[in-house]
Design a protein around this motif. Structure first.
Motif, mmCIF file in Angstrom:
data_model
loop_
_atom_site.group_PDB
_atom_site.id
_atom_site.type_symbol
_atom_site.label_atom_id
_atom_site.label_comp_id
_atom_site.label_asym_id
_atom_site.label_seq_id
_atom_site.Cartn_x
_atom_site.Cartn_y
_atom_site.Cartn_z
ATOM 1 N N ASN A 161 0.777 -1.362 -0.138
ATOM 2 C CA ASN A 161 -0.187 0.294 -0.088
ATOM 3 C C ASN A 161 0.747 1.296 -0.241
ATOM 4 O O ASN A 161 0.324 2.577 0.061
ATOM 5 C CB ASN A 161 -0.985 0.143 1.233
ATOM 6 N N LYS A 199 -4.710 5.385 -5.406
ATOM 7 C CA LYS A 199 -4.998 4.654 -4.228
ATOM 8 C C LYS A 199 -6.567 4.457 -4.305
ATOM 9 O O LYS A 199 -7.558 3.397 -3.516
ATOM 10 C CB LYS A 199 -5.256 5.729 -2.873
ATOM 11 N N TRP A 244 -7.511 1.635 -6.835
ATOM 12 C CA TRP A 244 -7.419 0.772 -6.277
ATOM 13 C C TRP A 244 -8.180 -0.082 -5.455
ATOM 14 O O TRP A 244 -8.632 -1.245 -5.736
ATOM 15 C CB TRP A 244 -6.631 0.657 -5.310
ATOM 16 N N HIS A 245 -9.074 0.791 -4.777
ATOM 17 C CA HIS A 245 -9.733 0.936 -3.610
ATOM 18 C C HIS A 245 -11.062 0.701 -4.566
ATOM 19 O O HIS A 245 -12.494 -0.064 -3.859
ATOM 20 C CB HIS A 245 -10.301 1.647 -2.478
ATOM 21 N N THR A 246 -11.752 0.682 -5.362
ATOM 22 C CA THR A 246 -13.172 1.009 -5.705
ATOM 23 C C THR A 246 -12.601 0.094 -7.144
ATOM 24 O O THR A 246 -13.927 -0.557 -7.374
ATOM 25 C CB THR A 246 -13.293 2.255 -6.875
ATOM 26 N N LYS A 298 -9.308 -3.648 -6.724
ATOM 27 C CA LYS A 298 -8.670 -4.844 -5.105
ATOM 28 C C LYS A 298 -10.270 -6.008 -5.489
ATOM 29 O O LYS A 298 -9.595 -7.000 -5.569
ATOM 30 C CB LYS A 298 -9.409 -3.717 -4.164
#
Length: 274
Positions: A87, A105, A108-110, A113
């Motif tokens: 991260n 970020k 990645w999260h939306t 991942k």
DNA sequence: AAGAAACCCAACCGCAGGATC
DNA sequence: AGATCCTGCGGTTGGGTTTCT
């Protein structure tokens, strides 16, 4: 040790930035740089804390920010880099020219991942091949997403990105990546006033100059990490490295940008007397 | 057409670590 | 050497937008 709160509350504004604030911040950094973030808002006459100013600049107002959807190559790179670096978004961002850690970020999260999550593979497949699944977004709609909210600030940002001399800090890649964004399907960062394609490649010559092969990403991104670990040159607020080649134009660039913002609004009136 | 749900992103928060006093 | 300041980073969230029912 008791740390002082980020903002000394009292009268400091929070929440979304207005175009006017953006103009003031950009104009101030253009003129004076950002040597001291904490003192900057006071000097610029902004009712923001330094942290907020810094974040706004780093994530949004920097002229070398590349906006718009992430390309497949970029997404793959993020996945690969995340496997190697974890991260460490800033480290990943450093290897993706024009992208901010915050943006990476978020992506990645939306998206990413979920994509990597085995339990979501089926869902992602459905996403890849729309078949009437629930909440399936259409690309065009997705590209439009958030457009209204961004439009105002984009006028500032895109103006910067449009005519900004490619910042040396990221010049090697940003000149390339900017054009890569032109090839992207969506363009969330585009604004009516400053269409990205036109803004960056304002002339056919320029456009051609920044044309590059799709293989750029695969080649660049497949380079070993070590090859990126070149010490960065010191640079000014816009990433202008004070080398012989660029330093001569630095002052001119500053003046140019100041003029741009003066003409784009009433920055002159808003700037505090210093 | 309206409401609900999902999606997305800008911005905030708090901590860590280097620099300075 | 310790306290404080300042910057940068990563995690988190608020709220606007879009899509579906």
């Amino acid at each position: 040790m008791g740390r002082a709160p980020c903002c000394e509350k009292m009268g400091l504004k929070k929440g979304p930035w207005t175009p006017e604030e953006d103009k003031v911040l950009v104009a101030h950094i253009q003129r004076f740089g950002h040597g001291n973030w904490r003192a900057l808002p006071k000097q610029a006459g902004l009712l923001r804390c330094g942290k907020s100013c810094r974040l706004r600049w780093i994530n949004y107002l920097r002229p070398d920010i590349k906006r718009g959807n992430f390309s497949k190559e970029e997404e793959d790179a993020i996945i690969r880099l995340h496997q190697q670096l974890g991260n460490r978004w800033s480290a990943i961002a450093a290897r993706l020219p024009g992208r901010t850690d915050n943006e990476i970020k978020n992506v990645w999260h939306t998206h990413l991942k979920k994509r990597l999550d085995p339990t979501n593979e089926i869902k992602e497949e459905a996403h890849e091949a729309p078949a009437g699944g629930k909440k399936q977004r259409r690309p065009a709609a997705a590209a439009k997403r958030g457009g209204a909210r961004r439009a105002a600030a984009d006028a500032v940002t895109e103006a910067s990105a449009a005519a900004a001399p490619v910042s040396p800090e990221r010049s090697a890649s940003s000149s390339v990546t900017e054009s890569s964004s032109v090839t992207e399907q969506g363009n969330t960062g585009s604004s009516p006033a400053f269409p990205k394609e036109e803004s960056f490649a304002s002339s056919p010559d320029t456009a051609e100059e920044f044309q590059f092969d799709e293989s750029f990403w695969s080649e660049t991104l497949s380079m070993p990490l070590e090859s990126f670990d070149v010490p960065m040159e010191p640079c000014d607020a816009f990433g202008a490295v004070p080398t012989t080649s660029s330093s001569a134009g630095a002052a001119d660039d500053m003046d140019y940008w100041l003029r741009v913002f003066m003409e784009s609004g009433d920055v002159q009136q808003e700037l505090p007397q210093i």
